[in-house]
Design a protein around this motif. Structure first.
Motif, PDB file in Angstrom:
ATOM      1  N   ALA A  31      -6.798   3.280   2.220  1.00 25.32           N
ATOM      2  CA  ALA A  31      -6.628   2.434   0.516  1.00 25.32           C
ATOM      3  C   ALA A  31      -7.956   2.739  -0.384  1.00 25.32           C
ATOM      4  O   ALA A  31      -7.699   2.537  -0.988  1.00 25.32           O
ATOM      5  CB  ALA A  31      -6.071   1.105   0.808  1.00 25.32           C
ATOM      6  N   LEU A  64      -2.953  -0.814  -4.435  1.00 25.99           N
ATOM      7  CA  LEU A  64      -3.974  -0.132  -3.242  1.00 25.99           C
ATOM      8  C   LEU A  64      -4.652  -1.918  -3.211  1.00 25.99           C
ATOM      9  O   LEU A  64      -6.009  -0.970  -2.151  1.00 25.99           O
ATOM     10  CB  LEU A  64      -4.321   1.269  -2.907  1.00 25.99           C
ATOM     11  CG  LEU A  64      -3.179   2.542  -2.678  1.00 25.99           C
ATOM     12  CD1 LEU A  64      -3.993   3.545  -2.632  1.00 25.99           C
ATOM     13  CD2 LEU A  64      -2.458   1.576  -1.722  1.00 25.99           C
ATOM     14  N   TYR A 106      -2.118   8.860  -0.705  1.00 20.99           N
ATOM     15  CA  TYR A 106      -2.288   7.702   0.832  1.00 20.99           C
ATOM     16  C   TYR A 106      -1.184   7.753   1.761  1.00 20.99           C
ATOM     17  O   TYR A 106      -1.606   7.343   3.177  1.00 20.99           O
ATOM     18  CB  TYR A 106      -1.838   6.082  -0.356  1.00 20.99           C
ATOM     19  CG  TYR A 106      -2.210   5.232   0.905  1.00 20.99           C
ATOM     20  CD1 TYR A 106      -3.114   4.472   1.432  1.00 20.99           C
ATOM     21  CD2 TYR A 106      -0.748   4.397   1.280  1.00 20.99           C
ATOM     22  CE1 TYR A 106      -2.485   3.959   1.997  1.00 20.99           C
ATOM     23  CE2 TYR A 106      -0.710   3.660   2.278  1.00 20.99           C
ATOM     24  CZ  TYR A 106      -1.653   2.835   2.565  1.00 20.99           C
ATOM     25  OH  TYR A 106      -1.643   2.158   3.843  1.00 20.99           O
ATOM     26  N   ARG A 147      -7.876   4.831  -3.632  1.00 18.05           N
ATOM     27  CA  ARG A 147      -7.417   4.283  -4.859  1.00 18.05           C
ATOM     28  C   ARG A 147      -8.355   4.955  -5.787  1.00 18.05           C
ATOM     29  O   ARG A 147      -9.291   5.063  -5.172  1.00 18.05           O
ATOM     30  CB  ARG A 147      -7.132   2.585  -4.881  1.00 18.05           C
ATOM     31  CG  ARG A 147      -8.733   2.294  -4.205  1.00 18.05           C
ATOM     32  CD  ARG A 147      -8.262   1.107  -4.341  1.00 18.05           C
ATOM     33  NE  ARG A 147      -9.256   0.074  -3.835  1.00 18.05           N
ATOM     34  CZ  ARG A 147     -10.085  -1.074  -2.988  1.00 18.05           C
ATOM     35  NH1 ARG A 147      -8.818  -1.300  -1.626  1.00 18.05           N
ATOM     36  NH2 ARG A 147     -10.836  -1.070  -2.888  1.00 18.05           N
ATOM     37  N   TYR A 174       0.751  -0.856  -0.282  1.00 24.01           N
ATOM     38  CA  TYR A 174       0.008  -0.113  -0.450  1.00 24.01           C
ATOM     39  C   TYR A 174       0.744   1.345   0.560  1.00 24.01           C
ATOM     40  O   TYR A 174       0.543   2.416  -0.732  1.00 24.01           O
ATOM     41  CB  TYR A 174      -1.305   0.077   1.717  1.00 24.01           C
ATOM     42  CG  TYR A 174      -1.890  -0.769   1.480  1.00 24.01           C
ATOM     43  CD1 TYR A 174      -2.086  -2.037   0.185  1.00 24.01           C
ATOM     44  CD2 TYR A 174      -3.056  -0.752   2.501  1.00 24.01           C
ATOM     45  CE1 TYR A 174      -4.085  -2.768  -0.359  1.00 24.01           C
ATOM     46  CE2 TYR A 174      -4.417  -1.672   2.079  1.00 24.01           C
ATOM     47  CZ  TYR A 174      -4.550  -2.740   1.137  1.00 24.01           C
ATOM     48  OH  TYR A 174      -5.618  -2.996   0.667  1.00 24.01           O
TER      49      TYR A 174
END
Length: 286
Positions: A281, A204, A249, A285, A199
């Protein structure tokens, strides 16, 4: 009476050993890592070995080979490589560097031309890999591997399971069924301990979270729309776009602030906030 370390070493007869020890530390070989564009010779081999065709959604000119050192299951350091989309190559290099620092064992890592583009042969060899110009398993379009934005890690320890729990259940590689369908306690090389690392570098999506199939070995970067955008942008722009994706992220999890403040190393022993990690995540994403 003052007694220095140097005088103790001298009295013990280690005067000559100290420079040798320092030299060994200073000149010990550093971990190897490198990023190079896929060469015409490698591209020709990929075509001859059925790893890429003219129909593939990205050409060889947009692919890079990332070479790195890794720790084997026997503790020895070895060299491997994966082929990925050029835009994500720096993050992939950093990812495998972190796996090396954590002594995460890999069984092997060679590109798919060594297996004639046969994903099942690669899995049977417990090979960690990335690019493979193939459709999704079961059809329905190109696999993320055909864009070079997915990584399969240690397939034996992290099998692909179709129709889990049913009479038609299929496990790939088949030898994983005996030992690795039970996921706890987590053993060396299993993906459960690596989700946060992937991640952190933009991968992700983890196939271990899927319901059908369950693909424990598989990590990918995001939505098809985002992948197509990266493939369509010029390399420099695509790389900058992916770096922003990773930064968002990390900002969500607070790790960017830790790195800026120099606190990242202080938190190594703090348990990972997996709820925050997974929430970020899902949110980041695209």
């Amino acid at each position: 009476m003052t007694d220095t370390i140097a005088s103790r070493l001298n009295r013990a007869g280690y005067r000559a050993a100290v420079p040798a020890l320092l030299a060994a530390l200073l000149f010990a070989p550093a971990a190897h890592a490198d990023i190079v564009p896929v060469s015409p010779a490698q591209c020709a081999a990929m075509k001859a070995r059925h790893v890429i065709t003219p129909a593939n959604p990205v050409p060889c000119s947009r692919l890079s080979t990332v070479s790195f050192d890794y720790t084997g299951f026997d503790g020895a350091t070895r060299s491997g490589s994966v082929v990925v989309l050029d835009a994500i190559a720096p993050q992939v290099e950093s990812l495998f560097g972190e796996l090396l620092l954590r002594s995460v064992p890999l069984a092997g890592a060679v590109p798919l031309e060594h297996f004639d583009g046969d994903d099942e042969k690669s899995m049977a060899a417990n090979n960690t890999s990335a690019f493979n110009g193939r459709p999704m398993t079961g059809g329905g379009g190109w696999s993320k591997h055909a864009y070079g934005v997915a990584i399969d890690i240690n397939p034996l320890q992290n099998p692909y399971v179709a129709k889990p729990g049913s009479a038609q259940q299929q496990v790939l590689p088949p030898q994983a069924a005996a030992s690795y369908l039970q996921r706890t306690p987590v053993r060396p090389g299993q993906a459960e301990d690596l989700v946060g690392v992937f991640y952190d570098h933009g991968f992700l999506v983890w196939g271990g979270n899927w319901k059908e199939p369950i693909d424990y070995q598989h990590f990918e970067i995001g939505s098809r729309a985002f992948v197509r955008k990266l493939a369509a942008l010029p390399r420099a722009q695509a790389r900058a776009e992916f770096e922003r994706y990773v930064a968002r992220y990390r900002s969500c999890t607070g790790k960017a602030a830790q790195a800026q403040n120099g606190d990242a190393d202080d938190d190594d022993d703090v348990p990972e906030d997996t709820a925050l990690r997974d929430s970020c995540a899902v949110r980041m994403r695209r």
